[in-house]
Scaffold this active site. Structure first.
Site, PDB file in Angstrom:
ATOM      1  N   ALA A   1       0.867  -1.207  -0.083  1.00 31.70           N
ATOM      2  CA  ALA A   1      -0.017   0.087   0.095  1.00 31.70           C
ATOM      3  C   ALA A   1       0.880   1.349   0.040  1.00 31.70           C
ATOM      4  CB  ALA A   1      -0.902   0.006   1.159  1.00 31.70           C
TER       5      ALA A   1
ATOM      6  N   ASP B   1      -9.908   2.337  -6.769  1.00 37.32           N
ATOM      7  CA  ASP B   1      -9.748   1.576  -7.959  1.00 37.32           C
ATOM      8  C   ASP B   1      -8.621   1.682  -8.862  1.00 37.32           C
ATOM      9  OD1 ASP B   1     -11.948   0.107  -7.920  1.00 37.32           O
ATOM     10  OD2 ASP B   1     -13.128   1.360  -9.062  1.00 37.32           O
TER      11      ASP B   1
ATOM     12  N   LYS C   1      -9.170  -3.463 -10.590  1.00 36.63           N
ATOM     13  CA  LYS C   1      -9.599  -4.506 -11.571  1.00 36.63           C
ATOM     14  C   LYS C   1      -8.954  -4.161 -12.749  1.00 36.63           C
ATOM     15  CE  LYS C   1     -14.470  -4.123  -9.501  1.00 36.63           C
ATOM     16  NZ  LYS C   1     -14.598  -5.433  -8.800  1.00 36.63           N
TER      17      LYS C   1
ATOM     18  N   MET D   1     -14.459   0.901 -22.243  1.00 34.37           N
ATOM     19  CA  MET D   1     -14.043  -0.507 -22.342  1.00 34.37           C
ATOM     20  C   MET D   1     -14.220  -1.369 -23.516  1.00 34.37           C
ATOM     21  SD  MET D   1     -15.366  -1.090 -18.392  1.00 34.37           S
ATOM     22  CE  MET D   1     -17.050  -0.666 -18.731  1.00 34.37           C
TER      23      MET D   1
END
Length: 417
Positions: free
Chosen positions: A31, A210, A232, A347
């Site tokens: 992180a 995200d 993702k 996308m």
């Protein structure tokens, strides 16, 4: 002659490092590294990341060629040619070994685990256009963040109230127990987050982010914030939506102030509705902060307005992540082929050839203008203009990659001579 320990100095010497083209070594792939690497890349540093494992967000940087990744533990030779090293591990023994190797080579070393043992500190930073303000709090990161936030408020001051109550009845966001804010971070430029979204981000105790979130926003989080990487990666490793929902609910039930930070707008193919429903079912209060959607913003910054007087009176936004001939597709491509306005496909890069062929098969002229914009609103933005018949081949030849927006319609040339 021995040199004094860094902590012996009564105050640090502030300095702005010009890192463009210079090697910076980051040890650790968790992180902390996820938060620090974007600022190094933004500074143009030649980043070498050494870690057996990476978060999905860091892996995306590596896959895109923005940094070099060595999937192993640190070795002293990794510092050869380096100007700076960032130790982003919580293993004090391993961190001490890195800083010792840095000291032998007279390389400044930032340590996430022990500021007193570091030879350099990472300041609290705020950016406002060309102005960068870095604040050191005498070793106290909370003090530095408080001062940084006050400076940012001054730099961003405008007429009218800057701070608005984030929840109903004017209740402060962080005084009534755990809650969740679904915040749209915009399409990539960190300055495109809304004032309200940024304010809630500064108040957060947990941030669930995200992959498409502007990385520099993560660099400005308080050091005690829990950062959950919910990246993702398209067609790659991902957290399931159910796991993300569980994290939001569990942290909020534990009394935490949670910000779900999403690229673009939470409700434009962002699954924000699913997350809101999960929180509502669990009795968790939710605040929704709209974001600048890439469907409009990215074409705009590339010189392609989605509407233009006398050219297009409508625009349609669709997802292209499912192939047109798939039973799972909810898009009526045959109907879209007959529209005269602008078609924006998100996308859709993987299925672009099939999408173009389907539209042409249902009557869309093959010479209809098309544009593809990669990583819009960022320094890595690339724009390709083509036609519906050739756009897929042109994208492949140009090696464009996600994230990218596809625009189909006469607006592609509306602002070009």
């Amino acid at each position: 002659m021995s040199e004094p320990a860094p902590e012996a100095s009564p105050s640090p010497y502030p300095l702005g490092l010009r890192l463009a083209g210079r090697r910076v070594v980051v040890v650790g792939g968790g992180a902390v590294a996820t938060r620090r690497v974007p600022a190094l890349l933004d500074a143009g540093a030649d980043v070498l990341l050494v870690s057996p494992e990476l978060t999905p967000a860091l892996r995306a940087h590596a896959d895109a060629g923005r940094l070099r990744w060595e999937p192993r533990r640190f070795a002293p030779g990794d510092l050869d040619g380096a100007w700076l090293v960032q130790v982003a591990v919580d293993d004090r023994v391993a961190a001490a070994a890195v800083s010792a190797a840095a000291a032998e080579r007279r390389i400044f070393c930032v340590r996430a685990d022990d500021r007193a043992a570091a030879s350099a500190w990472t300041p609290a930073v705020t950016r406002h256009g060309p102005v960068t303000v870095a604040v050191l709090g005498g070793g106290d990161p909370r003090r530095a963040m408080t001062v940084r936030n006050a400076v940012r408020d001054l730099l961003g001051a405008r007429k009218g109230p800057l701070l608005t109550p984030p929840v109903e009845e004017g209740a402060p966001f962080n005084t009534t127990g755990g809650r969740v804010a679904l915040v749209g971070a915009g399409p990539g430029d960190p300055e495109l987050i809304t004032v309200k979204g940024w304010r809630l981000l500064t108040e957060a105790e947990v941030v669930v982010a995200d992959r498409l979130v502007p990385g520099l926003l993560l660099d400005e989080l308080r050091p005690d914030v829990e950062l959950v990487d919910a990246s993702k990666i398209p067609y790659g490793p991902s957290r399931t939506q159910e796991e993300i929902n569980r994290i939001l609910v569990d942290r909020a039930r534990a009394g935490k102030v949670v910000v779900r930070l999403k690229g673009g707008d939470p409700y434009v193919f962002g699954r924000g509705g699913e997350e809101l429903l999960a929180c509502a079912e669990a009795g968790v209060p939710v605040t929704v902060v709209p974001g600048v959607t890439s469907a409009v913003a990215v074409p705009g910054v590339a010189g392609v307005p989605v509407t233009h007087r006398g050219v297009a009176h409508e625009f349609t936004v669709v997802s292209g992540h499912v192939a047109p001939d798939s039973p799972a597709s909810l898009v009526r491509w045959e109907a879209l082929a007959g529209l005269r306005g602008t078609l924006v496909v998100l996308m859709g890069l993987k299925n672009l050839a099939a999408i173009a062929a389907t539209l042409i098969a249902h009557g869309k002229p093959a010479d209809t203008p098309a544009a593809v914009i990669q990583e819009g609103t960022t320094a890595a933005q690339r724009t390709l203009r083509s036609t519906l018949a050739t756009v897929a081949a042109d994208v492949e030849a140009a090696a464009l990659r996600p994230p990218a927006i596809v625009v189909i319609g006469d607006v592609v040339h509306a602002l070009t001579p």
